[in-house]
Design a protein around this motif. Structure first.
Motif, PDB file in Angstrom:
ATOM      1  N   GLY A 129     -15.956   0.673   4.947  1.00  0.00           N
ATOM      2  CA  GLY A 129     -16.103   2.190   4.887  1.00  0.00           C
ATOM      3  C   GLY A 129     -17.188   3.219   4.549  1.00  0.00           C
ATOM      4  O   GLY A 129     -18.299   2.595   4.655  1.00  0.00           O
ATOM      5  N   ASP A 164     -16.498   9.307  -4.420  1.00  0.00           N
ATOM      6  CA  ASP A 164     -14.975   8.831  -3.775  1.00  0.00           C
ATOM      7  C   ASP A 164     -14.618   7.900  -4.842  1.00  0.00           C
ATOM      8  O   ASP A 164     -13.262   7.870  -4.603  1.00  0.00           O
ATOM      9  N   PRO A 200     -10.874   7.742  -0.104  1.00  0.00           N
ATOM     10  CA  PRO A 200     -10.610   6.516   0.877  1.00  0.00           C
ATOM     11  C   PRO A 200     -10.951   5.129   0.231  1.00  0.00           C
ATOM     12  O   PRO A 200     -10.378   4.289   0.190  1.00  0.00           O
ATOM     13  N   LYS A 203      -8.751   4.268  -2.907  1.00  0.00           N
ATOM     14  CA  LYS A 203      -7.646   3.777  -2.408  1.00  0.00           C
ATOM     15  C   LYS A 203      -7.602   2.393  -1.891  1.00  0.00           C
ATOM     16  O   LYS A 203      -6.798   1.647  -1.920  1.00  0.00           O
TER      17      LYS A 203
END
Length: 209
Positions: A129, A164, A200, A203
């Motif tokens: 990601g 993040d 993200p 998660k």
């Protein structure tokens, strides 16, 4: 500046090694993936390299279009070295080399130097990601720009903005993940890596916890 040595082989791998095959060159690239660095900073994070060799490699890398040198504006007024686009293209090469070399890592030897940000490449290989990740280790903190297409790939110290994901991990676990002895997600599930954050990346790491 010494003339470039060549294998004199019409092969793209041989031509690549003409440019980056000298001792220390790829490790200088590893350091410059953090962004512009002063000569003294490079020398401090490349224990074992002599000043003459480092200076020679930097000149060769500038000649070959891998790096540039520029002077910072006042009050810094120091010269820094940074990767060109061509030099930055070596990132996937270093990530792949890091993966290939994990079988050679073994246990840390008493003579082995270590810097927290040297764990950046193994983690970049494992994280998917895009986003900003802060990693907290006993040796110090560093941060990663996962999936970054330009700019620094990692940096020393805490993340410059709210990350993040934030990973807190001990050195033994980070080394085990780097060696491939345990998976990143397995270490998170086992509680050996603590993950916090709302992005993200956090998660994704916590999805099976």
């Amino acid at each position: 500046m010494s003339p470039r040595r060549s294998y004199d082989q019409y092969c793209s791998a041989a031509r690549a090694l003409d440019v980056v095959g000298d001792r220390w060159t790829l490790l200088i690239v590893r350091e410059l993936l953090a962004g512009p660095r002063r000569y003294t900073d490079l020398h401090a994070d490349l224990p074992g390299v002599s000043t003459d060799v480092l200076a020679s490699r930097l000149k060769d890398m500038e000649r070959d279009g891998l790096t540039t040198r520029r002077r910072l504006p006042p009050p810094g007024a120091a010269y820094v070295y940074e990767l060109t686009g061509r030099g930055r293209e070596l990132l996937p090469v270093l990530v792949a080399l890091s993966g290939w070399g994990r079988a050679e890592l073994g246990e840390r030897r008493p003579t082995d130097a270590v810097r927290a940000h040297w764990f950046a490449l193994p983690l970049l290989r494992l994280l998917e990601g895009t986003g900003l990740v802060e990693v907290r280790l006993e040796e110090g903190d560093f941060h990663l720009h996962v999936g970054a297409e330009d700019g620094p790939v990692y940096g020393e110290g805490p993340a410059p903005t709210e990350p993040d994901a934030r990973l807190t991990v001990d050195s033994a676990t980070c080394a085990a993940v780097s060696r491939g002895e345990t998976g990143l997600l397995d270490a998170v599930r086992d509680g050996r890596i603590t993950v916090t954050g709302e992005g993200p990346l956090a998660k994704a790491l916590l999805r099976d916890v």
